[in-house]
Design an enzyme around this catalytic site. Structure first.
Site, short mmCIF file in Angstrom:
data_model
loop_
_atom_site.label_atom_id
_atom_site.label_comp_id
_atom_site.label_asym_id
_atom_site.label_seq_id
_atom_site.Cartn_x
_atom_site.Cartn_y
_atom_site.Cartn_z
N GLN A 38 39.65 9.68 37.39
CA GLN A 38 39.42 8.89 38.60
C GLN A 38 39.87 7.45 38.37
O GLN A 38 39.61 6.88 37.32
CB GLN A 38 37.92 8.82 38.91
CG GLN A 38 37.34 10.00 39.60
CD GLN A 38 35.81 9.95 39.47
OE1 GLN A 38 35.26 10.39 38.49
NE2 GLN A 38 35.17 9.37 40.47
N ASP A 86 48.35 17.77 23.35
CA ASP A 86 48.55 16.83 24.46
C ASP A 86 50.03 16.81 24.79
O ASP A 86 50.88 17.00 23.90
CB ASP A 86 48.09 15.41 24.05
CG ASP A 86 47.80 14.54 25.26
OD1 ASP A 86 46.63 14.30 25.56
OD2 ASP A 86 48.78 14.09 25.92
N ALA A 125 21.80 14.78 32.35
CA ALA A 125 21.44 13.83 31.27
C ALA A 125 21.18 12.44 31.86
O ALA A 125 20.23 11.75 31.45
CB ALA A 125 22.55 13.79 30.23
N ARG A 126 22.02 12.04 32.82
CA ARG A 126 21.82 10.72 33.45
C ARG A 126 20.48 10.69 34.19
O ARG A 126 19.75 9.69 34.14
CB ARG A 126 22.97 10.44 34.43
CG ARG A 126 24.27 10.14 33.72
CD ARG A 126 25.46 10.08 34.67
NE ARG A 126 26.65 9.62 33.94
CZ ARG A 126 27.90 9.89 34.31
NH1 ARG A 126 28.14 10.61 35.40
NH2 ARG A 126 28.91 9.43 33.60
N ARG A 157 36.00 12.29 42.80
CA ARG A 157 36.51 13.33 41.90
C ARG A 157 37.38 14.32 42.67
O ARG A 157 38.38 14.82 42.16
CB ARG A 157 35.35 14.04 41.22
CG ARG A 157 34.56 13.13 40.29
CD ARG A 157 33.41 13.86 39.63
NE ARG A 157 32.64 13.00 38.76
CZ ARG A 157 31.54 12.35 39.13
NH1 ARG A 157 31.09 12.45 40.35
NH2 ARG A 157 30.89 11.59 38.26
N ASP A 161 25.34 14.82 34.65
CA ASP A 161 24.47 14.25 35.69
C ASP A 161 23.00 14.52 35.34
O ASP A 161 22.13 13.67 35.58
CB ASP A 161 24.80 14.89 37.04
CG ASP A 161 26.30 14.97 37.26
OD1 ASP A 161 26.84 14.19 38.03
OD2 ASP A 161 26.94 15.82 36.59
N ASP A 164 34.28 21.25 39.02
CA ASP A 164 33.95 22.56 39.61
C ASP A 164 35.22 23.23 40.15
O ASP A 164 35.44 24.42 39.94
CB ASP A 164 32.93 22.39 40.74
CG ASP A 164 31.68 21.67 40.25
OD1 ASP A 164 30.94 22.28 39.46
OD2 ASP A 164 31.47 20.50 40.63
N THR A 167 37.94 18.52 32.86
CA THR A 167 38.82 17.82 33.81
C THR A 167 38.22 17.83 35.22
O THR A 167 37.74 18.86 35.69
CB THR A 167 40.20 18.51 33.83
OG1 THR A 167 40.72 18.53 32.50
CG2 THR A 167 41.18 17.78 34.75
N HIS A 178 29.39 18.60 40.57
CA HIS A 178 29.44 17.40 39.73
C HIS A 178 30.18 16.38 40.59
O HIS A 178 31.40 16.25 40.52
CB HIS A 178 30.21 17.69 38.43
CG HIS A 178 30.53 16.44 37.63
ND1 HIS A 178 29.58 15.56 37.20
CD2 HIS A 178 31.72 15.94 37.20
CE1 HIS A 178 30.17 14.58 36.53
NE2 HIS A 178 31.46 14.78 36.53
P1 NAD Z 1 42.79 10.26 29.72
O1 NAD Z 1 43.84 9.80 30.67
O2 NAD Z 1 42.27 9.31 28.69
O3 NAD Z 1 43.29 11.57 28.97
C1 NAD Z 1 43.95 12.61 29.61
C2 NAD Z 1 44.94 13.19 28.62
O4 NAD Z 1 45.54 14.35 29.22
C3 NAD Z 1 46.08 12.23 28.28
O5 NAD Z 1 46.15 12.05 26.87
C4 NAD Z 1 47.32 12.91 28.83
O6 NAD Z 1 48.49 12.68 28.04
C5 NAD Z 1 46.90 14.37 28.79
N1 NAD Z 1 47.66 15.21 29.72
C6 NAD Z 1 48.00 14.96 30.99
N2 NAD Z 1 48.74 15.97 31.49
C7 NAD Z 1 48.83 16.90 30.51
C8 NAD Z 1 49.45 18.18 30.42
N3 NAD Z 1 50.14 18.71 31.45
N4 NAD Z 1 49.36 18.86 29.25
C9 NAD Z 1 48.69 18.33 28.20
N5 NAD Z 1 48.08 17.12 28.23
C10 NAD Z 1 48.16 16.42 29.37
O7 NAD Z 1 41.59 10.78 30.64
P2 NAD Z 1 40.08 10.98 30.19
O8 NAD Z 1 39.33 9.72 30.44
O9 NAD Z 1 40.06 11.61 28.85
O10 NAD Z 1 39.60 12.02 31.29
C11 NAD Z 1 40.11 13.36 31.24
C12 NAD Z 1 39.54 14.16 32.39
O11 NAD Z 1 38.14 14.34 32.19
C13 NAD Z 1 39.69 13.48 33.77
O12 NAD Z 1 39.98 14.45 34.76
C14 NAD Z 1 38.31 12.88 34.00
O13 NAD Z 1 38.03 12.67 35.38
C15 NAD Z 1 37.46 13.95 33.39
N6 NAD Z 1 36.09 13.56 33.07
C16 NAD Z 1 35.17 14.53 33.28
C17 NAD Z 1 33.85 14.26 33.04
C18 NAD Z 1 32.86 15.36 33.31
O14 NAD Z 1 31.64 15.14 33.28
N7 NAD Z 1 33.33 16.58 33.58
C19 NAD Z 1 33.45 13.01 32.55
C20 NAD Z 1 34.43 12.06 32.31
C21 NAD Z 1 35.76 12.34 32.58
#
Ligand code: NAD
Length: 318
Positions: free
Chosen positions: A86, A39, A154-155, A92, A152, A127, A123, A179
């Site tokens: 978000q 991170d 699963a939901r 998204r 989605d 897509d 992230t 998504h």
């Molecule tokens: P979060 O803010 O809790 O965690 C994100 C992490 O990324 C943080 O710890 C931050 O320090 C780190 N970060 C940011 N920039 C960085 C970089 N350049 N290098 C390394 N680390 C970096 O967010 P979250 O709730 O864990 O969500 C993460 C992502 O997952 C979001 O984009 C969210 O929308 C997505 N998400 C996707 C789904 C899915 O079904 N695909 C579901 C939920 C969330």
């Protein structure tokens, strides 16, 4: 731990809600011998590692540590969850630009240290970000997977299971496409143990009509907004979705999940990433199922493909 799993390394970039919930699920599964958390906020990764390590004596022997990009070397799968999430009311696709910049700082290093590993992107917008990861990494597309609509789906299965009163594991139904807001429910193929929903409804006296389908679809589609409005983020279900994909890679299971992959030519969809039921094995996406969609579904998939093609075209990566 079975011997073939005794050397499995999994790297996670992004130690936030999704990344660490996945790490926790992975630890409980016993599938990995080594878990690396990366991170940009190193202290956060270190704190999470300490907390997770304290669960090791009570779970499975697993090396868990905070690392840098060179530690992705040898990882079977690198999960990318870094980036902005978000905010309430945000779609998204609003995250597009912000997270592409984040990916430009992450993906080249991951691909340099681990050209043979699978990249699994969560992230959002997933897509678009998976397409960005594929383009930026230069890796073969089967190696770059987005979690896509596994969540989605699963939901959707959960809501169908509640409506029809059967175990969600016996409900076979898929959400495909984006998504996000243009995701497509495959009603024509949905079934309970092989029984079409219409015939299940008639035989077992469960109401099933257009308004019920609409309600279930809207609840599926808006689930993330509803959760984010209440608790700020979603992470448990997506983490388990990621775990299932990783498991299918590690065990070469060939399980079918709706994940986001490169779609070159499928109905009217061209050259973008979106979700289709895909066979997941040791090579990542092994192949995509050629579904018989009805006219409504194929048209809706085309709309989803257009939206994503426009969004990926705006990245300036083509
Ligand atoms: P979060 O803010 O809790 O965690 C994100 C992490 O990324 C943080 O710890 C931050 O320090 C780190 N970060 C940011 N920039 C960085 C970089 N350049 N290098 C390394 N680390 C970096 O967010 P979250 O709730 O864990 O969500 C993460 C992502 O997952 C979001 O984009 C969210 O929308 C997505 N998400 C996707 C789904 C899915 O079904 N695909 C579901 C939920 C969330």
């Amino acid at each position: 731990m079975p011997s073939e799993l005794s050397t499995v390394k999994i790297a996670i970039v992004g130690s936030g809600n999704v990344g660490t919930t996945f790490a926790y699920a992975l630890l409980l599964s016993g599938l990995a011998a080594e878990i690396v958390l990366i991170d940009s906020n190193r202290a956060k990764a270190e704190g999470e590692v300490m907390d997770l390590n304290h669960a090791v004596p009570l779970t499975h022997p697993t090396k868990i540590r905070a690392g840098d990009y060179e530690d992705c070397s040898g990882a079977v799968v690198t999960i990318i969850t870094a980036g902005a999430a978000q905010k309430p009311g945000e779609t998204r696709l609003d995250l597009n630009k912000r997270n592409t910049d984040v990916f430009k700082s992450i993906i080249p290093a991951v691909a340099r240290y681990n050209p043979g590993g699978i990249l699994l992107v969560a992230t959002n917008p997933v897509d678009v970000m998976s397409y960005a990861a594929w383009k930026i990494s230069g890796l073969p597309s089967h190696q770059v997977i987005g979690s896509g609509t596994i969540l989605d789906t699963a939901r959707f299965r959960h809501l169908l299971s509640v409506h029809f009163g059967v175990d969600a594991r016996s409900v076979h139904a898929f959400i495909i496409g984006e998504h996000g807001d243009s995701e497509v429910p495959l009603w024509s193929l949905a079934n309970i143990a092989g029984m079409r929903l219409q015939s299940f409804s008639e035989t077992h006296m469960v109401p099933y009509d257009e308004s019920i389908r609409n309600d279930i679809y809207l609840k599926t589609r808006s689930a993330a907004y509803e959760i984010i409005r209440r608790k700020g983020a979603t992470y448990y279900a997506v983490a388990v979705g990621l775990l299932r994909i990783v498991e299918s890679v590690l065990r070469d299971q060939k399980t079918v999940y709706s994940v986001s992959g490169l779609v070159e030519n499928y109905y009217s969809v061209r050259d973008t990433y979106l979700s289709l039921p895909s066979v997941i094995g040791r090579n990542g996406i092994e192949f995509v199922l050629q579904l018989q969609l009805d006219d409504r579904e194929s048209a809706a998939l085309g709309v989803s493909g257009e939206i994503l093609r426009t969004a990926t075209g705006q990245l300036g990566l083509d």
